[in-house]
Design a protein around this motif. Structure first.
Motif, mmCIF file in Angstrom:
data_model
loop_
_atom_site.group_PDB
_atom_site.id
_atom_site.type_symbol
_atom_site.label_atom_id
_atom_site.label_comp_id
_atom_site.label_asym_id
_atom_site.label_seq_id
_atom_site.Cartn_x
_atom_site.Cartn_y
_atom_site.Cartn_z
ATOM 1 N N LEU A 135 1.030 13.097 1.532
ATOM 2 C CA LEU A 135 1.684 12.322 2.589
ATOM 3 C C LEU A 135 0.798 12.200 3.818
ATOM 4 O O LEU A 135 0.762 11.144 4.480
ATOM 5 C CB LEU A 135 3.020 12.973 2.950
ATOM 6 N N SER A 136 0.069 13.262 4.146
ATOM 7 C CA SER A 136 -0.846 13.186 5.309
ATOM 8 C C SER A 136 -1.916 12.136 5.075
ATOM 9 O O SER A 136 -2.219 11.306 5.954
ATOM 10 C CB SER A 136 -1.475 14.557 5.535
ATOM 11 N N ILE A 137 -2.482 12.126 3.862
ATOM 12 C CA ILE A 137 -3.525 11.139 3.545
ATOM 13 C C ILE A 137 -2.944 9.730 3.541
ATOM 14 O O ILE A 137 -3.535 8.770 4.046
ATOM 15 C CB ILE A 137 -4.165 11.478 2.194
ATOM 16 N N LEU A 154 -0.335 8.518 5.165
ATOM 17 C CA LEU A 154 -0.035 8.038 6.525
ATOM 18 C C LEU A 154 -1.302 7.583 7.247
ATOM 19 O O LEU A 154 -1.316 6.564 7.948
ATOM 20 C CB LEU A 154 0.662 9.148 7.308
ATOM 21 N N ALA A 155 -2.383 8.329 7.050
ATOM 22 C CA ALA A 155 -3.650 7.922 7.678
ATOM 23 C C ALA A 155 -4.133 6.593 7.121
ATOM 24 O O ALA A 155 -4.605 5.703 7.859
ATOM 25 C CB ALA A 155 -4.703 9.018 7.470
ATOM 26 N N ALA A 156 -4.036 6.417 5.793
ATOM 27 C CA ALA A 156 -4.479 5.157 5.178
ATOM 28 C C ALA A 156 -3.638 3.986 5.659
ATOM 29 O O ALA A 156 -4.156 2.879 5.926
ATOM 30 C CB ALA A 156 -4.396 5.281 3.660
ATOM 31 N N LEU A 157 -2.345 4.163 5.764
ATOM 32 C CA LEU A 157 -1.470 3.080 6.239
ATOM 33 C C LEU A 157 -1.790 2.706 7.680
ATOM 34 O O LEU A 157 -1.781 1.515 8.054
ATOM 35 C CB LEU A 157 -0.010 3.519 6.117
ATOM 36 N N LEU A 158 -2.091 3.675 8.488
ATOM 37 C CA LEU A 158 -2.413 3.387 9.891
ATOM 38 C C LEU A 158 -3.693 2.576 10.003
ATOM 39 O O LEU A 158 -3.762 1.561 10.727
ATOM 40 C CB LEU A 158 -2.541 4.714 10.648
ATOM 41 N N VAL A 159 -4.735 2.955 9.267
ATOM 42 C CA VAL A 159 -6.011 2.207 9.297
ATOM 43 C C VAL A 159 -5.827 0.804 8.756
ATOM 44 O O VAL A 159 -6.328 -0.188 9.317
ATOM 45 C CB VAL A 159 -7.069 2.988 8.491
ATOM 46 N N THR A 160 -5.086 0.672 7.648
ATOM 47 C CA THR A 160 -4.863 -0.648 7.056
ATOM 48 C C THR A 160 -4.118 -1.553 8.010
ATOM 49 O O THR A 160 -4.428 -2.756 8.154
ATOM 50 C CB THR A 160 -4.065 -0.494 5.760
ATOM 51 N N GLY A 161 -3.105 -1.039 8.679
ATOM 52 C CA GLY A 161 -2.338 -1.865 9.627
ATOM 53 C C GLY A 161 -3.193 -2.391 10.763
ATOM 54 O O GLY A 161 -3.082 -3.563 11.161
ATOM 55 N N GLU A 203 0.825 -1.194 0.000
ATOM 56 C CA GLU A 203 0.000 0.000 0.000
ATOM 57 C C GLU A 203 0.874 1.264 0.000
ATOM 58 O O GLU A 203 0.583 2.257 -0.678
ATOM 59 C CB GLU A 203 -0.926 0.005 1.215
ATOM 60 N N ALA A 204 1.995 1.220 0.779
ATOM 61 C CA ALA A 204 2.883 2.386 0.812
ATOM 62 C C ALA A 204 3.495 2.661 -0.549
ATOM 63 O O ALA A 204 3.615 3.808 -0.983
ATOM 64 C CB ALA A 204 3.989 2.161 1.854
ATOM 65 N N VAL A 205 3.898 1.563 -1.229
ATOM 66 C CA VAL A 205 4.485 1.738 -2.568
ATOM 67 C C VAL A 205 3.465 2.330 -3.521
ATOM 68 O O VAL A 205 3.756 3.245 -4.308
ATOM 69 C CB VAL A 205 5.037 0.401 -3.088
ATOM 70 N N MET A 206 2.255 1.799 -3.493
ATOM 71 C CA MET A 206 1.225 2.293 -4.403
ATOM 72 C C MET A 206 0.920 3.780 -4.124
ATOM 73 O O MET A 206 0.745 4.579 -5.043
ATOM 74 C CB MET A 206 -0.042 1.451 -4.266
ATOM 75 N N LEU A 207 0.841 4.084 -2.815
ATOM 76 C CA LEU A 207 0.576 5.489 -2.471
ATOM 77 C C LEU A 207 1.719 6.390 -2.952
ATOM 78 O O LEU A 207 1.498 7.510 -3.427
ATOM 79 C CB LEU A 207 0.383 5.613 -0.956
ATOM 80 N N ALA A 208 2.963 5.884 -2.761
ATOM 81 C CA ALA A 208 4.113 6.690 -3.218
ATOM 82 C C ALA A 208 4.070 6.912 -4.731
ATOM 83 O O ALA A 208 4.357 7.991 -5.227
ATOM 84 C CB ALA A 208 5.414 6.003 -2.813
ATOM 85 N N LEU A 209 3.709 5.815 -5.455
ATOM 86 C CA LEU A 209 3.605 5.953 -6.914
ATOM 87 C C LEU A 209 2.517 6.943 -7.299
ATOM 88 O O LEU A 209 2.674 7.752 -8.222
ATOM 89 C CB LEU A 209 3.357 4.586 -7.549
ATOM 90 N N LEU A 210 1.396 6.848 -6.604
ATOM 91 C CA LEU A 210 0.300 7.774 -6.907
ATOM 92 C C LEU A 210 0.724 9.223 -6.627
ATOM 93 O O LEU A 210 0.420 10.128 -7.396
ATOM 94 C CB LEU A 210 -0.942 7.402 -6.075
#
Length: 928
Positions: A147-149, A151-158, A22-29
């Motif tokens: 980046l704010s969005i 980080l929030a998505a990664l926290l919920v997914t985890g 998910e982090a990679v995809m978010l970074a790519l986006l």
């Protein structure tokens, strides 16, 4: 890192893996968004700068064409201030910077160079700079928010993944091992533990799947072979996108058409988005999103970029793909090249557009042609040159009014269409050489090349030049002649006047010393060839200085003009009368017979004695003393001949004046001649061997005693006694007589300039110019060239000119002073006060400083009369805005009195003496 990760449980591995993906995809986006944002902003900025440049170029066309720099500045300032531009600079067609508003940009700014042209004419160019800082600001803001969005998505997914993974891990391990066996090629795997729960059902499903896989793999291998046989060898690019838009398959034709390999497309690209031309990408992505929803389409045109940077047009066809169960699997699409079709369509559209605008353009061209013709006729009519256009058949096409006036042709005469020969026959002007001009005219009409300037002499004294230029059309075909006529009579007269002034005395109009020396050298050569004798006659006016001192230089000048007129009437055509300077005259007599020189000398003496001269009511009587020397009887070269004529003149003065004498070689004359020749040789030897040297004396401010500048004084080293110096009083007067004073002056100026160049921090230096140098027209140019080559500020060089030399030839002095001031040098009038009319002439000499003659300063505290004179001179000089220098300050009482009188600068032995190594020239003084 790998060992640590391997020790984690599956639960945490799944959680970390999911988070990583998910982090990679978010970074790519985020990266993709940043790239798109930056590209879009750059496109907008570049488009804005180009449009602004085109608009500004149109606005500046008229001001640049008219060289209206002020209008250019107003337009540029307004645009730079209101258009958000960082810098706007305008240059004309000669690369001259007309106006610049703002400052130079940085590497990230947007720059555009927009030429200003009209009708094929280049009028200049405009440089615009738009700041690129807003792109960096937008990119930073976008990254922060994304980046704010993320980080929030990664926290919920985890959190969700950690809660959802539990005891199912072990049963999944069974499935994992079975799957691993199938992956290794063991298709006969069958698991136990089927049940009603999800994992049990999954195990059952896995068993059925394994069975189905064995069956489908066999069929897939057969189908794959058939598919590749068809798809891999199509002419177009074929590809398969998943419902999410991911490239699943592409045929090898992509490498032939685009230059990318199949692997590059599958692994590294967002196909086809990355290959779409930037200008078409936005609309194409909309179509792609619609296609991925399961629609079909065909014939959509867009541009595709190749790997090598080129691009071409394609038609895109697509349709949805469903499996055997009808489940949507994505889209199959193809890219078919339509580059040729697009080129044909563009040509057709262009042709139609051209056909529609042809009539409008024709009307516009006709109007513009008529306007251009009117402007051209106005321009040619306003020119001061005669213009004549002649067709290839020799008939006149056009002429401007100046041509008619120059050739004295009646304004009412109709010349258009007439042969050029007939046109010129209507001229009232008469040619000095008509036959020569007729031959020239025929030659020019027969050639199609440019001709050199041809001079046409008129009987009325006018001189007209003719230039011929061939006129050619755009294809280079000859369509006629352009003849340009210019009346250069005034320029020729000016040139002749300059030549006249260069060799004539400005006061009397007689030949000057320079021309006399030339004529003397030529006459002596002729005498040698013809074996005949010639003579030089020297004479001056007796007691002329008394007239100048008593009645002023205006009376002296009037008397010199009268004498020149009287003597001019006595000399013959082949004889040369010249004024050598002051009241000195000379007559050159070639090819003499008998006693012609003595007879002429007697007439000169009597003619001058009988001149009835009155000035301001006073009757003045003037006499002359004449000396004669013969060549080759009395001399072997020009210098000897002139010197002996001079000695003969002084012999006449010794005989009582108002008489003439032929050179007599007695002991006194020989002694004087040897002395003059000896000093002439010594001066020449000193110049050749570098025996001259400069000493320097300080000139100080009277108020505080600080050093103002130095005065350079020339000294000669005795060749036989090097420790002895010869003072100027012994050789300057003789150098002036022989003409070598000019070389001494140039040497002093050159040495002073070199000293100033080598020591930039030393004070200014004053040098003395002799009276002979004032009449040297080339001296200011020599001084200016020396200052420029040495890199010396002209204000550091001051020239001192004696009052007696200046008023002896006021016009030469005025020209020299003006030339030196234009160079930027200071000018000081030396020995001020010795002349009778000092105050009267001061207003005619534009000097910076006057130096009061030392006769008024010596013993000043004890001489009340001199105190009155000095106070008067200081008052007049200061009233005229000139500073005052007092020389010969030899005691403290004199210095105190001069300070009381308001003198600006002082100089004398009381302050310091002339020395070669003056303290102001020392290195430590310079550094201080």
């Amino acid at each position: 890192m790998k060992a640590w990760f391997g020790r984690l449980s599956l639960r945490y591995k799944l959680t970390l893996a999911a988070l990583a993906v998910e982090a990679v995809m978010l970074a790519l986006l985020i990266a993709n968004g940043v790239q798109h944002t930056r590209d879009e902003l750059q496109q907008q900025a570049e488009r804005h700068v180009r449009e602004t440049g085109q608009t500004l170029a149109g606005a500046l066309l008229a001001p640049l064409a008219q060289r209206d720099d002020a209008s250019v500045g107003e337009i540029v300032d307004a645009l730079q201030r209101d258009g958000g531009l960082k810098m706007v600079a305008v240059r004309d067609s000669s690369e001259r910077l007309v106006h610049q508003s703002g400052t130079e940009g940085t590497r990230d700014d947007f720059r555009v160079m927009q030429p200003v042209t009209f009708a094929g004419q280049h009028y200049g160019e405009v440089a615009l700079v738009l700041s690129g800082a807003f792109i960096a600001e937008a990119r930073a803001r976008y990254v922060r928010e994304s980046l704010s969005i993320a980080l929030a998505a990664l926290l919920v997914t985890g959190v969700l993944l950690a809660l959802s993974t539990g005891g199912v891990i072990r049963r999944f391990e069974v499935l994992t091992r079975a799957s691993r066996r199938m992956a290794q090629g063991d298709l006969d795997v069958k698991l136990t533990g089927e049940g009603e729960d999800e994992i049990g059902q999954l195990i059952g499903t896995f068993n059925r799947m394994a069975e189905s896989v064995r069956f489908n793999i066999d069929r897939a291998r057969e189908n794959e072979a058939r598919f590749h046989a068809i798809a891999d060898y199509t002419h177009d690019v074929e590809f398969w996108l998943s419902p999410e838009g991911k490239l699943l398959w592409i045929n090898p034709s992509v490498e032939r058409m685009l230059g990318y390999s199949v692997g590059e497309c599958l692994d590294q690209m967002r196909f086809p988005a990355d290959i779409i031309h930037p200008d078409d990408r936005g609309a194409a992505e909309v179509q792609l999103r619609l296609a991925l929803r399961g629609t079909s389409g065909q014939g959509y045109a867009m541009r595709i970029c190749r790997k090598d940077g080129g691009h071409f047009w394609v038609a895109v066809n697509w349709q949805p793909i469903h499996d055997a169960s009808g489940v949507y699997q994505g889209i199959r699409a193809s890219l078919h090249s339509i580059d040729d079709l697009k080129a044909t369509e563009a040509n057709l559209r262009l042709a139609i557009k051209e056909l529609r605008t042809a009539e409008t353009l024709q009307r516009t061209y006709l109007e513009e042609t008529e306007q251009e013709r009117a402007r051209l006729v106005s321009l040619l009519s306003a020119m001061n040159l005669g213009i004549l256009f002649v067709a290839p058949d020799g008939r006149v096409i056009y002429h401007n009014p100046v041509f008619g006036r120059m050739w004295m042709i009646d304004d009412s005469a109709e010349l258009i269409g007439l042969p050029v020969h007939e046109v010129l026959t209507r001229s009232a002007a008469t040619l000095a050489e008509p036959d020569h001009f007729s031959r020239h005219l025929r030659a020019v009409l027969e050639t199609h090349e440019s001709s050199e300037s041809y001079e046409i002499q008129m009987t009325d004294g006018r001189v007209i030049t003719e230039l011929d230029y061939p006129v050619r059309d755009r294809e280079g075909r000859f369509i006629g002649h352009l003849w340009i006529y210019e009346d250069v009579t005034r320029e020729r007269q000016t040139a002749e006047r300059l030549v006249y002034l260069a060799e004539r005395d400005a006061l009397t109009g007689l030949y000057n010393r320079h021309r006399f020396q030339q004529e003397l050298a030529r006459t002596m050569l002729d005498s040698d060839r013809q074996k005949m004798q010639c003579a030089v006659m020297f004479f001056d006016l007796d007691e002329f200085k008394t007239i100048n001192d008593s009645y002023g230089h205006r009376a002296g000048d009037a008397l010199l003009i009268r004498v020149a007129g009287e003597i001019s009437a006595l000399v013959r055509r082949n004889e040369v009368l010249a004024r050598l300077g002051g009241d000195e005259f000379a007559i050159l007599l070639p090819a003499l017979q008998d006693n012609e020189a003595e007879a002429l000398a007697d007439r000169v003496v009597h003619a001058i004695a009988q001149i009835p001269f009155r000035f301001e009511g006073q009757s003045l009587r003037v006499t002359t003393s004449v000396g004669i020397a013969y060549y080759p009887a009395h001399a072997v070269d020009a210098d000897d001949l002139v010197a002996r004529a001079d000695i003969a003149m002084y012999q006449a003065k010794d005989a009582g004046k108002n008489t003439w004498r032929v050179f007599r070689a007695d002991s006194a004359a020989d002694s004087e001649m040897r002395t003059r020749l000896s000093w002439g040789e010594r001066i020449s030897n000193a110049l050749d061997k570098g025996l001259f040297q400069l000493h320097f004396q300080g000139v100080y401010r009277a108020d505080d005693g600080a050093l103002s500048h130095l005065e350079a004084l020339v000294r000669m080293t005795d060749e036989h006694r090097p420790d002895q110096l010869i003072m100027p009083v012994h050789f300057i007067q003789r150098a002036e007589k022989s003409g070598r004073i000019l070389d001494i002056d140039r040497w002093v100026v050159h040495e002073t300039i070199q000293l100033l160049a080598a020591n930039p921090c030393i004070p200014s230096i004053a040098v003395n110019l002799s009276g002979r140098s004032l009449s040297e027209p080339s001296l200011p140019q020599t001084i200016g060239n020396g200052l420029r080559e040495a890199g010396v500020n002209p204000s550091r060089l001051i020239f001192e000119i004696t009052e007696t030399a200046a008023v002896a030839d006021l016009q030469d002095a005025q020209r020299m002073i003006e030339a030196l001031r234009q160079l930027g040098c200071g000018v000081c009038l030396d020995d001020f006060g010795v002349g009778f009319a000092s105050f009267a002439y001061l207003k005619h000499l534009d000097v910076d400083t006057i130096k009061i003659d030392g006769i008024f300063i010596r013993d000043l505290p004890n001489d009340p009369d001199n105190q009155v004179f000095v106070q008067a001179m200081v008052s007049v000089a200061l009233g005229l805005g000139k500073s005052v220098v007092a020389e010969y300050v030899e005691d403290g009482a004199t210095l105190a009195l001069l300070r009381q009188f308001g003198v600006d600068l002082v100089q004398g032995y009381y302050l310091d003496r002339p020395v070669a190594a003056h303290p102001a020239l020392r290195a430590e003084a310079c550094s201080a």
